[in-house]
Design a protein around this motif. Structure first.
Motif, PDB file in Angstrom:
ATOM      1  N   LEU A 117       0.824  -1.209   0.000  1.00 14.03           N
ATOM      2  CA  LEU A 117       0.000   0.000   0.000  1.00 14.03           C
ATOM      3  C   LEU A 117       0.858   1.260   0.000  1.00 14.03           C
ATOM      4  CD1 LEU A 117      -2.846   1.202   0.115  1.00 14.03           C
ATOM      5  CD2 LEU A 117      -2.677   1.127   2.610  1.00 14.03           C
ATOM      6  N   ILE A 118       1.923   1.251   0.784  1.00 11.35           N
ATOM      7  CA  ILE A 118       2.845   2.399   0.794  1.00 11.35           C
ATOM      8  C   ILE A 118       3.467   2.576  -0.588  1.00 11.35           C
ATOM      9  CG2 ILE A 118       5.056   3.236   1.707  1.00 11.35           C
ATOM     10  CD1 ILE A 118       4.221   1.917   4.393  1.00 11.35           C
ATOM     11  N   ALA A 119       3.885   1.486  -1.223  1.00 13.18           N
ATOM     12  CA  ALA A 119       4.468   1.565  -2.563  1.00 13.18           C
ATOM     13  C   ALA A 119       3.441   2.040  -3.582  1.00 13.18           C
ATOM     14  CB  ALA A 119       5.028   0.202  -2.972  1.00 13.18           C
ATOM     15  N   PHE A 120       2.183   1.578  -3.422  1.00 10.24           N
ATOM     16  CA  PHE A 120       1.113   1.979  -4.337  1.00 10.24           C
ATOM     17  C   PHE A 120       0.837   3.483  -4.228  1.00 10.24           C
ATOM     18  CE2 PHE A 120      -3.428   2.518  -5.361  1.00 10.24           C
ATOM     19  CZ  PHE A 120      -3.440   2.008  -6.645  1.00 10.24           C
ATOM     20  N   VAL A 121       0.746   3.986  -3.009  1.00  7.04           N
ATOM     21  CA  VAL A 121       0.497   5.421  -2.813  1.00  7.04           C
ATOM     22  C   VAL A 121       1.659   6.238  -3.362  1.00  7.04           C
ATOM     23  CG1 VAL A 121       0.213   7.233  -1.060  1.00  7.04           C
ATOM     24  CG2 VAL A 121      -1.080   5.094  -0.884  1.00  7.04           C
ATOM     25  N   THR A 122       2.874   5.770  -3.147  1.00  4.74           N
ATOM     26  CA  THR A 122       4.046   6.452  -3.700  1.00  4.74           C
ATOM     27  C   THR A 122       3.985   6.474  -5.221  1.00  4.74           C
ATOM     28  OG1 THR A 122       5.349   5.738  -1.796  1.00  4.74           O
ATOM     29  CG2 THR A 122       6.566   6.488  -3.729  1.00  4.74           C
ATOM     30  N   ALA A 123       3.591   5.369  -5.827  1.00  9.14           N
ATOM     31  CA  ALA A 123       3.468   5.303  -7.287  1.00  9.14           C
ATOM     32  C   ALA A 123       2.381   6.248  -7.781  1.00  9.14           C
ATOM     33  CB  ALA A 123       3.174   3.871  -7.735  1.00  9.14           C
ATOM     34  N   SER A 128       3.419   7.101 -11.884  1.00  6.15           N
ATOM     35  CA  SER A 128       4.083   6.079 -12.681  1.00  6.15           C
ATOM     36  C   SER A 128       3.098   4.937 -12.929  1.00  6.15           C
ATOM     37  CB  SER A 128       5.319   5.556 -11.940  1.00  6.15           C
ATOM     38  OG  SER A 128       5.850   4.442 -12.602  1.00  6.15           O
ATOM     39  N   ARG A 129       2.592   4.868 -14.155  1.00  4.81           N
ATOM     40  CA  ARG A 129       1.559   3.873 -14.460  1.00  4.81           C
ATOM     41  C   ARG A 129       2.046   2.445 -14.272  1.00  4.81           C
ATOM     42  NH1 ARG A 129      -2.446   6.274 -18.829  1.00  4.81           N
ATOM     43  NH2 ARG A 129      -2.040   8.447 -18.404  1.00  4.81           N
ATOM     44  N   LYS A 130       3.260   2.181 -14.694  1.00  5.68           N
ATOM     45  CA  LYS A 130       3.800   0.824 -14.560  1.00  5.68           C
ATOM     46  C   LYS A 130       3.909   0.439 -13.081  1.00  5.68           C
ATOM     47  CE  LYS A 130       7.023  -0.646 -17.390  1.00  5.68           C
ATOM     48  NZ  LYS A 130       8.316  -0.856 -18.051  1.00  5.68           N
ATOM     49  N   ALA A 131       4.396   1.343 -12.257  1.00  2.94           N
ATOM     50  CA  ALA A 131       4.519   1.060 -10.821  1.00  2.94           C
ATOM     51  C   ALA A 131       3.145   0.921 -10.169  1.00  2.94           C
ATOM     52  CB  ALA A 131       5.316   2.163 -10.132  1.00  2.94           C
ATOM     53  N   ILE A 132       2.169   1.702 -10.607  1.00  3.36           N
ATOM     54  CA  ILE A 132       0.815   1.592 -10.063  1.00  3.36           C
ATOM     55  C   ILE A 132       0.254   0.199 -10.348  1.00  3.36           C
ATOM     56  CG2 ILE A 132      -1.572   2.402 -10.327  1.00  3.36           C
ATOM     57  CD1 ILE A 132      -0.395   5.223 -10.796  1.00  3.36           C
TER      58      ILE A 132
END
Length: 154
Positions: A117-123, A128-132
Protein backbone atom coordinates in the motif's frame (compact mmCIF):
# COMPACT_ATOMS: atom_id res chain seq x y z
CA UNK A 1 14.81 -0.61 6.17
CA UNK A 2 15.63 -1.72 9.68
CA UNK A 3 12.16 -0.67 10.82
CA UNK A 4 10.56 -2.81 8.10
CA UNK A 5 12.61 -5.84 9.16
CA UNK A 6 11.67 -5.28 12.80
CA UNK A 7 7.97 -5.00 11.86
CA UNK A 8 8.13 -8.16 9.74
CA UNK A 9 9.79 -10.14 12.54
CA UNK A 10 7.22 -8.88 15.04
CA UNK A 11 4.25 -9.80 12.84
CA UNK A 12 5.62 -13.29 12.14
CA UNK A 13 6.42 -13.90 15.84
CA UNK A 14 2.83 -13.02 16.74
CA UNK A 15 1.11 -14.82 13.87
CA UNK A 16 3.06 -18.09 13.72
CA UNK A 17 2.27 -19.23 17.29
CA UNK A 18 -1.39 -18.38 16.68
CA UNK A 19 -1.32 -20.46 13.49
CA UNK A 20 0.22 -23.38 15.41
CA UNK A 21 -2.47 -23.15 18.06
CA UNK A 22 -5.22 -22.80 15.43
CA UNK A 23 -4.09 -25.94 13.66
CA UNK A 24 -3.91 -27.85 16.95
CA UNK A 25 -0.15 -28.42 16.74
CA UNK A 26 0.50 -26.61 20.03
CA UNK A 27 -1.56 -26.25 23.16
CA UNK A 28 -4.21 -28.43 24.74
CA UNK A 29 -7.39 -28.72 22.66
CA UNK A 30 -10.95 -28.52 23.89
CA UNK A 31 -14.18 -26.56 23.67
CA UNK A 32 -14.65 -22.95 24.79
CA UNK A 33 -17.94 -21.39 25.84
CA UNK A 34 -17.82 -17.61 26.17
CA UNK A 35 -19.22 -16.64 29.57
CA UNK A 36 -18.57 -12.89 29.70
CA UNK A 37 -17.38 -9.94 27.65
CA UNK A 38 -16.64 -6.69 29.47
CA UNK A 39 -16.26 -3.47 27.48
CA UNK A 40 -13.04 -1.56 28.10
CA UNK A 41 -12.89 2.09 27.05
CA UNK A 42 -9.64 2.99 25.27
CA UNK A 43 -8.71 6.63 24.72
CA UNK A 44 -11.00 9.62 24.92
CA UNK A 45 -13.06 11.73 22.53
CA UNK A 46 -12.79 10.95 18.84
CA UNK A 47 -9.76 8.76 19.32
CA UNK A 48 -11.54 6.58 21.86
CA UNK A 49 -12.88 3.14 21.08
CA UNK A 50 -14.35 0.22 22.96
CA UNK A 51 -12.42 -3.02 23.24
CA UNK A 52 -13.72 -6.16 24.87
CA UNK A 53 -12.18 -8.43 27.46
CA UNK A 54 -13.85 -11.82 27.06
CA UNK A 55 -13.59 -14.91 29.22
CA UNK A 56 -14.50 -18.47 28.30
CA UNK A 57 -15.23 -21.68 30.16
CA UNK A 58 -12.71 -24.07 28.60
CA UNK A 59 -13.31 -27.83 28.76
CA UNK A 60 -10.24 -29.87 27.80
CA UNK A 61 -10.57 -32.81 25.39
CA UNK A 62 -8.47 -34.69 27.94
CA UNK A 63 -11.16 -35.31 30.58
CA UNK A 64 -8.48 -35.86 33.26
CA UNK A 65 -7.91 -32.09 33.34
CA UNK A 66 -10.35 -29.83 35.15
CA UNK A 67 -12.21 -27.16 33.12
CA UNK A 68 -11.00 -23.59 33.60
CA UNK A 69 -12.26 -20.04 33.05
CA UNK A 70 -9.71 -18.15 30.96
CA UNK A 71 -9.34 -15.18 28.60
CA UNK A 72 -10.28 -15.63 24.96
CA UNK A 73 -10.45 -13.61 21.73
CA UNK A 74 -12.09 -10.17 22.02
CA UNK A 75 -14.42 -10.68 19.04
CA UNK A 76 -16.37 -13.48 20.73
CA UNK A 77 -19.99 -13.16 21.85
CA UNK A 78 -21.43 -14.32 25.17
CA UNK A 79 -22.85 -17.82 24.79
CA UNK A 80 -20.76 -18.64 21.73
CA UNK A 81 -19.29 -22.15 21.71
CA UNK A 82 -16.28 -22.96 19.53
CA UNK A 83 -13.45 -25.50 19.30
CA UNK A 84 -10.36 -23.98 20.85
CA UNK A 85 -6.85 -24.66 22.08
CA UNK A 86 -4.98 -23.32 25.07
CA UNK A 87 -2.21 -20.97 23.96
CA UNK A 88 1.32 -22.24 24.71
CA UNK A 89 1.71 -19.44 27.29
CA UNK A 90 -1.38 -20.77 29.07
CA UNK A 91 -2.96 -17.32 29.39
CA UNK A 92 -5.84 -17.59 26.87
CA UNK A 93 -7.69 -19.89 24.52
CA UNK A 94 -7.73 -19.35 20.76
CA UNK A 95 -10.18 -20.69 18.17
CA UNK A 96 -9.04 -23.69 16.14
CA UNK A 97 -10.05 -24.89 12.71
CA UNK A 98 -10.96 -22.51 9.89
CA UNK A 99 -11.72 -19.56 12.17
CA UNK A 100 -8.36 -19.68 13.95
CA UNK A 101 -6.38 -20.37 10.79
CA UNK A 102 -7.94 -17.41 8.96
CA UNK A 103 -7.22 -15.15 11.96
CA UNK A 104 -3.54 -16.11 11.60
CA UNK A 105 -3.61 -15.54 7.84
CA UNK A 106 -5.12 -12.11 8.46
CA UNK A 107 -2.21 -11.26 10.75
CA UNK A 108 0.38 -12.61 8.33
CA UNK A 109 -1.00 -10.77 5.30
CA UNK A 110 -1.36 -7.39 7.05
CA UNK A 111 2.35 -6.53 6.90
CA UNK A 112 3.01 -7.26 3.19
CA UNK A 113 -0.24 -5.48 2.31
CA UNK A 114 0.90 -2.42 4.27
CA UNK A 115 4.22 -2.36 2.42
CA UNK A 116 2.45 -2.76 -0.94
CA UNK A 117 0.00 0.00 0.00
CA UNK A 118 2.84 2.40 0.79
CA UNK A 119 4.47 1.56 -2.56
CA UNK A 120 1.11 1.98 -4.34
CA UNK A 121 0.50 5.42 -2.81
CA UNK A 122 4.05 6.45 -3.70
CA UNK A 123 3.47 5.30 -7.29
CA UNK A 124 0.23 7.30 -7.41
CA UNK A 125 2.01 10.43 -6.21
CA UNK A 126 4.78 9.94 -8.76
CA UNK A 127 2.20 9.11 -11.48
CA UNK A 128 4.08 6.08 -12.68
CA UNK A 129 1.56 3.87 -14.46
CA UNK A 130 3.80 0.82 -14.56
CA UNK A 131 4.52 1.06 -10.82
CA UNK A 132 0.82 1.59 -10.06
CA UNK A 133 -0.07 -1.59 -11.94
CA UNK A 134 2.71 -3.65 -10.36
CA UNK A 135 2.12 -2.50 -6.80
CA UNK A 136 -1.62 -2.94 -7.21
CA UNK A 137 -1.11 -6.45 -8.54
CA UNK A 138 1.24 -7.30 -5.67
CA UNK A 139 -1.03 -5.87 -2.99
CA UNK A 140 -4.34 -7.28 -4.26
CA UNK A 141 -3.81 -10.90 -3.09
CA UNK A 142 -2.89 -9.69 0.39
CA UNK A 143 -5.97 -7.47 0.48
CA UNK A 144 -8.16 -10.41 -0.56
CA UNK A 145 -6.55 -12.62 2.12
CA UNK A 146 -7.17 -9.92 4.73
CA UNK A 147 -10.83 -9.54 3.72
CA UNK A 148 -11.42 -13.31 3.83
CA UNK A 149 -9.51 -13.54 7.12
CA UNK A 150 -11.68 -10.82 8.63
CA UNK A 151 -14.94 -12.37 7.44
CA UNK A 152 -14.16 -15.97 8.42
CA UNK A 153 -11.80 -15.31 11.33
CA UNK A 154 -14.18 -13.11 13.32
Amino acid sequence: MGLLVWLAVTVVRVAVPEMGTASGDTGATGTATVVSCEPIERGTGRTGYTAYDCEAYFVFDDRAKEPIVIDTVPDAEVGEVFPAALAPEGDRVLPTGARGTWRGILLLSAFPFGVALIAFVTALIMRSRKAIVWTGALGAPFLIAMIIGTVIGT
